[in-house]
Design an enzyme around this catalytic site. Structure first.
Site, PDB file in Angstrom:
ATOM      1  N   ASP A  37      -6.445   4.641   9.826  1.00  0.00           N
ATOM      2  CA  ASP A  37      -7.523   4.783   9.311  1.00  0.00           C
ATOM      3  C   ASP A  37      -8.296   3.750   8.494  1.00  0.00           C
ATOM      4  O   ASP A  37      -9.514   3.318   8.438  1.00  0.00           O
ATOM      5  CB  ASP A  37      -8.008   6.001   8.556  1.00  0.00           C
ATOM      6  CG  ASP A  37      -7.894   7.283   9.080  1.00  0.00           C
ATOM      7  OD1 ASP A  37      -7.748   7.339  10.299  1.00  0.00           O
ATOM      8  OD2 ASP A  37      -7.604   8.250   8.466  1.00  0.00           O
ATOM      9  N   GLU A  79     -10.485  13.774  14.572  1.00  0.00           N
ATOM     10  CA  GLU A  79      -9.719  14.110  13.225  1.00  0.00           C
ATOM     11  C   GLU A  79     -10.510  15.199  12.760  1.00  0.00           C
ATOM     12  O   GLU A  79     -11.414  15.712  13.372  1.00  0.00           O
ATOM     13  CB  GLU A  79      -9.932  12.632  12.380  1.00  0.00           C
ATOM     14  CG  GLU A  79      -8.729  11.817  12.568  1.00  0.00           C
ATOM     15  CD  GLU A  79      -8.432  10.847  11.517  1.00  0.00           C
ATOM     16  OE1 GLU A  79      -9.088  11.147  10.291  1.00  0.00           O
ATOM     17  OE2 GLU A  79      -7.800   9.725  11.777  1.00  0.00           O
ATOM     18  N   HIS A 139       0.942  -1.359   0.039  1.00  0.00           N
ATOM     19  CA  HIS A 139      -0.221  -0.060  -0.035  1.00  0.00           C
ATOM     20  C   HIS A 139       0.896   1.276   0.124  1.00  0.00           C
ATOM     21  O   HIS A 139       0.345   2.248   0.297  1.00  0.00           O
ATOM     22  CB  HIS A 139      -1.063  -0.046   1.084  1.00  0.00           C
ATOM     23  CG  HIS A 139      -2.236  -0.782   0.668  1.00  0.00           C
ATOM     24  ND1 HIS A 139      -2.457  -2.182   1.248  1.00  0.00           N
ATOM     25  CD2 HIS A 139      -3.240  -0.471   0.035  1.00  0.00           C
ATOM     26  CE1 HIS A 139      -3.488  -2.670   0.550  1.00  0.00           C
ATOM     27  NE2 HIS A 139      -4.018  -1.432   0.110  1.00  0.00           N
TER      28      HIS A 139
END
Ligand code: FAD
Length: 542
Positions: free
Chosen positions: A185, A296, A124
């Site tokens: 996340d 956040e 990723h």
């Protein structure tokens, strides 16, 4: 330890270290602009002198797992989908000794090859960081370890493989009423991958990033040695590897701190039209006692109909007022907060939330609430991933830019960037939230701005068909970076990506020397993580 390579390394340790410290330093690549344009460029210099003999030499290794030498395109691809470097082989290790033997073999043959090794978690990365051009990619997910061990005592922890996905750790630890405390996340990332960076999310203001929630690691160094390390044992390697961009060793096992897990979460969003009110409230919350468990925020520039989109998952506290709310074309800032709870204690929870909200200055008609399970909340990004995949929109380039900005300059940043350099966020979300650095251990390799409170600002762009396109987004990213440099904001890149020695040196600042020393101690031939493009492999002279 009886191998010829180890013998050589031990006998010549001091000369070796001196020699390669010089070599590694002198071999940092010049400005080559690798991967910075979308045309899938390929390095021009040959990676090693006898490429045809390499696969057969690797085939001589006795392994519990195996190598593949064909159909390797997947190992030349990552989430960023901008850099594509084909390796010569992919190792599917079944044991830690497979990784150690492979590295020792590469060391042993390094007088004739420039072969490098990249551990690949889920791939990723954004700019080829988990790739190895004509080198060996290690598929960490295939590493077979005994199943996760969970210690459920006074100081709970879980022992996991470096290739384990965080989502699997969540499901397993929940069986004991426990879970890790600090998350990303998105949970379909590997432990080794996020611990090589930091692992930052809305819990980091309280618990620090994931790299601050690890008790112990098992690492295979660039010398092929298997080393257990912690704050008490081999501490230099331990802190070097945490946030170390894969430069010093391959994480094969991690002991991760756990805490009690709740069952549900109350998930709240409120809006602001003034940046300073928004950031003041965020900073107030991260410093409050008994605050939310996750904090956040994100920016909305030129977005219409957004509140309508939320309605499927969030309920407005006051539906009539919410339906009358209009942004009048202004930039909006959304503060996102979550409190974990067990349903038996809902009354206490509601009181706590009401008190916390009463201390904030958001636009009153824009209070939106939702209640979901703890797992649903933590695994929330996976839902969008499934949706994007079903539309064929996940396999697009992702020119993300993540920055850490000191609190004292966040207003200048917001003023200069939102609505000026970035005129809309149609290409993807822009996250922005502060964290308390007092909770971060400054002995790790991770680099942050020098202030007690820093903001993570993440431009999570996708170059979707029919939108502005990759080149436009990359140019915009460069404008943001140029603005930060010109205004001397003291910003640092997170998931950093640079082209030159000077840029890496500037990124690490006072930590550069330690970083280089650790490299020559633990990976003297610069075999590991070539995709980060910090060091270039040196050739040993035997
Ligand atoms: P890879 O991309 O495979 O590897 C990353 C680097 O680590 C490479 O250099 C690789 O060689 C090295 N590496 C991999 N495994 C090991 C190992 N076992 N030992 C040593 N080195 C290793 N990050 C955050 O901090 N917070 C977030 O909220 C967040 N959200 C994200 C959401 C999405 C959708 C995506 C795609 C990424 C997100 N990230 C986030 C970034 C993520 O932390 C990085 O992409 C990270 O690289 C993890 O990915 P990975 O496991 O696939 O590692």
């Amino acid at each position: 330890m009886g191998s010829p390579v180890c013998g050589f390394l031990k006998q010549n340790n001091i000369i070796f270290l001196r020699f390669f410290a010089i070599l590694v330093l002198s071999c940092i690549p010049d400005r080559t602009n690798l991967c910075s344009n979308p045309s899938f460029d390929t390095p021009t210099s040959p990676p090693h002198s006898s490429s045809s003999s390499i696969p057969s030499s690797l085939k001589t290794l006795t392994l519990d797992g195996y190598f593949s030498f064909e159909n390797l395109k997947h190992a030349a691809k990552d989430f960023g989908n901008i850099c594509h470097y084909l390796p010569i082989a992919v190792l599917h290790p079944k044991s830690v000794s497979d990784i150690s033997s492979t590295i020792k073999h590469i060391l042993y043959t390094s007088s004739v090859t420039k072969l490098t090794v990249a551990a690949r978690g889920r791939g990723h990365s954004l700019q080829g960081q988990a790739q190895a051009y004509q080198g060996v990619v290690i598929n960490m997910e295939s590493l077979d370890r005994p199943s996760m061990y969970i210690e459920n005592g006074e100081v709970p922890y879980v022992d996991v493989s470096g290739g384990e996905l965080w989502i699997n750790i969540l499901h397993e630890t929940l069986k004991y009423g426990l879970s890790p405390k600090s998350w990303t996340d998105y949970l379909h990332l590997t432990v080794g991958g996020t611990l090589s960076n930091a692992g930052i999310s809305g819990q980091a203001f309280r618990h620090g990033p994931q790299i601050n929630n690890v008790y112990q690691l098992e690492v295979v160094t660039g010398r092929g040695e298997v080393v257990t390390c912690s704050d008490k044992e081999n501490a230099d390697l331990f802190y070097g590897v945490l946030g170390g961009l894969g430069q010093f060793g391959i994480i094969t096992r991690a002991r991760i701190s756990l805490g009690p897990a709740e069952k549900m979460v109350k998930w709240i969003r409120v809006l602001y039209s003034e940046f300073s009110t928004f950031s003041n409230d965020q900073e107030h919350l991260i410093s409050s006692n008994n605050s939310f468990d996750y904090i956040e925020g994100f920016v909305m520039i030129n977005r219409t109909g957004l509140l309508n989109n939320w309605r499927s998952s969030f309920n407005p506290k006051d539906p009539i007022q919410a339906s009358q709310f209009s942004s009048d074309g202004k930039i909006l800032y959304c503060l996102e907060m979550v409190k974990y709870f067990n349903p038996e204690k809902i009354d206490v929870l509601n009181q706590d939330i009401e008190k916390l909200l009463s201390e904030l200055n958001y636009i009153p008609s824009t209070l939106f609430l939702s209640e979901v399970s703890y797992v649903e909340f933590l695994d929330r990004v996976h839902l969008s991933e499934i949706k994007l995949r079903s539309k064929g929109l996940r396999e697009v380039p992702h020119p993300w830019l993540n920055l850490l900005i000191p609190k004292s300059r966040i207003f200048d940043f917001a003023e200069g960037v939102f609505g000026n350099i970035v005129k809309d966020n149609n290409n993807g979300p822009i996250l922005i939230y502060p964290v308390n650095k007092a909770k971060w251990n400054n002995r790790t390799s991770m680099v942050t701005p020098e202030e007690d409170i820093i903001y993570l600002v993440a431009f999570l762009s996708s170059a979707l068909p029919g939108t502005d396109g990759l080149e436009h987004i990359m140019t915009q990213n460069q404008h943001i970076l140029d603005f930060c440099a010109k205004a001397q904001l003291g910003a640092k890149q997170y998931l950093p990506h640079y082209h030159t020695q000077d840029e890496w040196r500037a990124h690490f600042g006072t930590q550069w020397e330690t970083f280089v020393q650790r490299k020559s101690a633990y990976d003297p031939l610069a075999i590991l993580a070539p995709g980060q493009r910090i060091f270039q492999k040196a050739i040993s002279i035997t």
